[in-house]
Design an enzyme around this catalytic site. Structure first.
Site, PDB file in Angstrom:
ATOM      1  N   THR A  32       0.848  -1.201   0.000  1.00 26.61           N
ATOM      2  CA  THR A  32       0.000   0.000   0.000  1.00 26.61           C
ATOM      3  C   THR A  32       0.882   1.249   0.000  1.00 26.61           C
ATOM      4  O   THR A  32       1.959   1.240   0.599  1.00 26.61           O
ATOM      5  CB  THR A  32      -0.892  -0.017   1.258  1.00 26.61           C
ATOM      6  OG1 THR A  32      -1.754  -1.159   1.166  1.00 26.61           O
ATOM      7  CG2 THR A  32      -1.748   1.230   1.366  1.00 26.61           C
ATOM      8  N   THR A  35       4.325   4.319  -3.683  1.00 25.25           N
ATOM      9  CA  THR A  35       5.287   3.492  -4.414  1.00 25.25           C
ATOM     10  C   THR A  35       4.630   2.189  -4.864  1.00 25.25           C
ATOM     11  O   THR A  35       4.804   1.748  -6.004  1.00 25.25           O
ATOM     12  CB  THR A  35       6.528   3.196  -3.537  1.00 25.25           C
ATOM     13  OG1 THR A  35       6.911   4.387  -2.838  1.00 25.25           O
ATOM     14  CG2 THR A  35       7.691   2.716  -4.372  1.00 25.25           C
ATOM     15  N   GLY A  86       6.282  -0.786  -0.306  1.00 24.10           N
ATOM     16  CA  GLY A  86       7.142   0.333   0.049  1.00 24.10           C
ATOM     17  C   GLY A  86       7.462   0.333   1.535  1.00 24.10           C
ATOM     18  O   GLY A  86       7.175  -0.616   2.262  1.00 24.10           O
ATOM     19  N   GLY A 100       2.819   4.369   7.362  1.00 24.92           N
ATOM     20  CA  GLY A 100       2.450   5.748   7.050  1.00 24.92           C
ATOM     21  C   GLY A 100       1.077   5.829   6.393  1.00 24.92           C
ATOM     22  O   GLY A 100       0.356   6.813   6.560  1.00 24.92           O
ATOM     23  N   GLY A 101       0.715   4.778   5.690  1.00 23.22           N
ATOM     24  CA  GLY A 101      -0.600   4.709   5.037  1.00 23.22           C
ATOM     25  C   GLY A 101      -1.618   3.938   5.861  1.00 23.22           C
ATOM     26  O   GLY A 101      -2.697   3.605   5.345  1.00 23.22           O
ATOM     27  N   GLU A 107      -0.219  -5.454   6.030  1.00 21.45           N
ATOM     28  CA  GLU A 107       1.097  -5.557   5.391  1.00 21.45           C
ATOM     29  C   GLU A 107       1.961  -6.572   6.132  1.00 21.45           C
ATOM     30  O   GLU A 107       2.659  -7.393   5.518  1.00 21.45           O
ATOM     31  CB  GLU A 107       1.780  -4.184   5.398  1.00 21.45           C
ATOM     32  CG  GLU A 107       1.098  -3.185   4.489  1.00 21.45           C
ATOM     33  CD  GLU A 107       1.600  -1.745   4.612  1.00 21.45           C
ATOM     34  OE1 GLU A 107       1.323  -0.965   3.703  1.00 21.45           O
ATOM     35  OE2 GLU A 107       2.264  -1.420   5.614  1.00 21.45           O
TER      36      GLU A 107
HETATM   37  C1  5RP Z   1       1.547   2.048   4.115  1.00 25.62           C
HETATM   38  C2  5RP Z   1       3.016   1.888   4.103  1.00 25.62           C
HETATM   39  C3  5RP Z   1       3.764   2.411   2.933  1.00 25.62           C
HETATM   40  O1  5RP Z   1       4.533   1.394   2.393  1.00 25.62           O
HETATM   41  C4  5RP Z   1       4.656   3.524   3.377  1.00 25.62           C
HETATM   42  O2  5RP Z   1       3.882   4.496   4.048  1.00 25.62           O
HETATM   43  C5  5RP Z   1       5.385   4.168   2.189  1.00 25.62           C
HETATM   44  O3  5RP Z   1       4.471   4.896   1.423  1.00 25.62           O
HETATM   45  P1  5RP Z   1       4.907   5.651   0.097  1.00 25.62           P
HETATM   46  O4  5RP Z   1       5.279   4.597  -0.903  1.00 25.62           O
HETATM   47  O5  5RP Z   1       3.672   6.432  -0.287  1.00 25.62           O
HETATM   48  O6  5RP Z   1       6.066   6.556   0.425  1.00 25.62           O
HETATM   49  O7  5RP Z   1       3.612   1.344   4.988  1.00 25.62           O
HETATM   50  O8  5RP Z   1       0.993   1.620   5.325  1.00 25.62           O
END
Ligand code: 5RP
Length: 224
Positions: A32, A35, A86, A100-101, A107
């Site tokens: 998620t 990336t 990512g 972060g997401g 995950e």
């Molecule tokens: C989501 C994640 C993402 O992998 C992480 O936040 C990186 O995000 P991005 O590819 O938008 O930088 O752990 O829960």
């Protein structure tokens, strides 16, 4: 190169890495974030060369389905050949901070099942010591205050993530100002707090391979 171009480059590199390793029965785990979203766009080009995907979030499932890629419930998958996702931070041991997401729990489950975990990240995610990025913790809503107090005892500054409900119906607490010298120990300690679903440290199950997007090209990094 700007950050999006680096993300696109690692997404493409992930496709080049996994494509020769997949057969028609293979299940691909998909992460998620922005990336991972670039990776889905790349993966769509080899749709039909593998059986299906499992998704680490509802958003990822929707994007996969929009490309006509079948999405299985993880319980229906005998095995996950490879998981591509990512990260918010990675250290040289390929221990990660993720979430972060807000998709960290699903995950982590897919990473646990996958035979190989390929992390895709641009150079801004590379750190010598984890903890500059606030560590996400998924928490059962009624335990929010208790968990926050316990996180303070562990040395962090917990901040409730506003207007965020995870796909599992829970909340996220982001832990600031932690210099994480021993990621495995902290991952275990936080998961011992009653009310914590899991935390965003991927240290007991780090990535197997990092595809790191740099201005000089995509580097393949194995845990050092
Ligand atoms: C989501 C994640 C993402 O992998 C992480 O936040 C990186 O995000 P991005 O590819 O938008 O930088 O752990 O829960």
């Amino acid at each position: 190169m700007n950050q999006d171009a680096l993300k696109q480059a690692v997404a493409r590199a992930a496709l080049d890495y996994i494509a020769p390793r997949l057969d028609h029965n293979a299940i691909v785990g998909v992460g998620t974030g922005s990336t991972a979203a670039f990776f889905i766009e790349a993966l769509a080009q080899i749709k039909g060369h593998f059986e299906a995907a499992v998704a680490s979030s509802e958003a990822t499932a929707s994007q996969l389905q929009a490309h006509g890629i079948p999405v299985y419930d993880l319980n229906s998958a005998d095995a996950v050949a490879v998981y591509v996702d990512g990260a918010d931070e990675t250290n040289p041991r390929l221990e990660l901070i993720k979430g972060g997401g807000a998709a960290l729990t699903r995950e982590k489950i897919i990473a646990a099942v996958a035979e190989e975990f390929v992390c895709i990240a641009d150079q801004s995610k590379w750190v010598e010591c984890l903890g500059q990025f606030p560590l996400p913790v998924e928490v059962i809503p009624m335990a929010r205050s208790h968990v926050a107090r316990e996180l303070v005892k562990l040395g962090g500054d917990p901040v409730y993530r506003q207007e965020c409900e995870t796909d599992n119906g829970n909340i996220i607490i982001d832990v600031h100002n932690m210099r994480i010298e021993d990621p495995r120990q902290l991952e275990t300690a936080i998961n011992q707090i009653t009310g914590v679903v899991t935390n965003g440290l991927f240290a007991h199950r780090p990535a197997d391979l990092l595809l790191l997007g740099t201005d000089q090209g995509v580097e393949q990094v194995r845990a050092g």
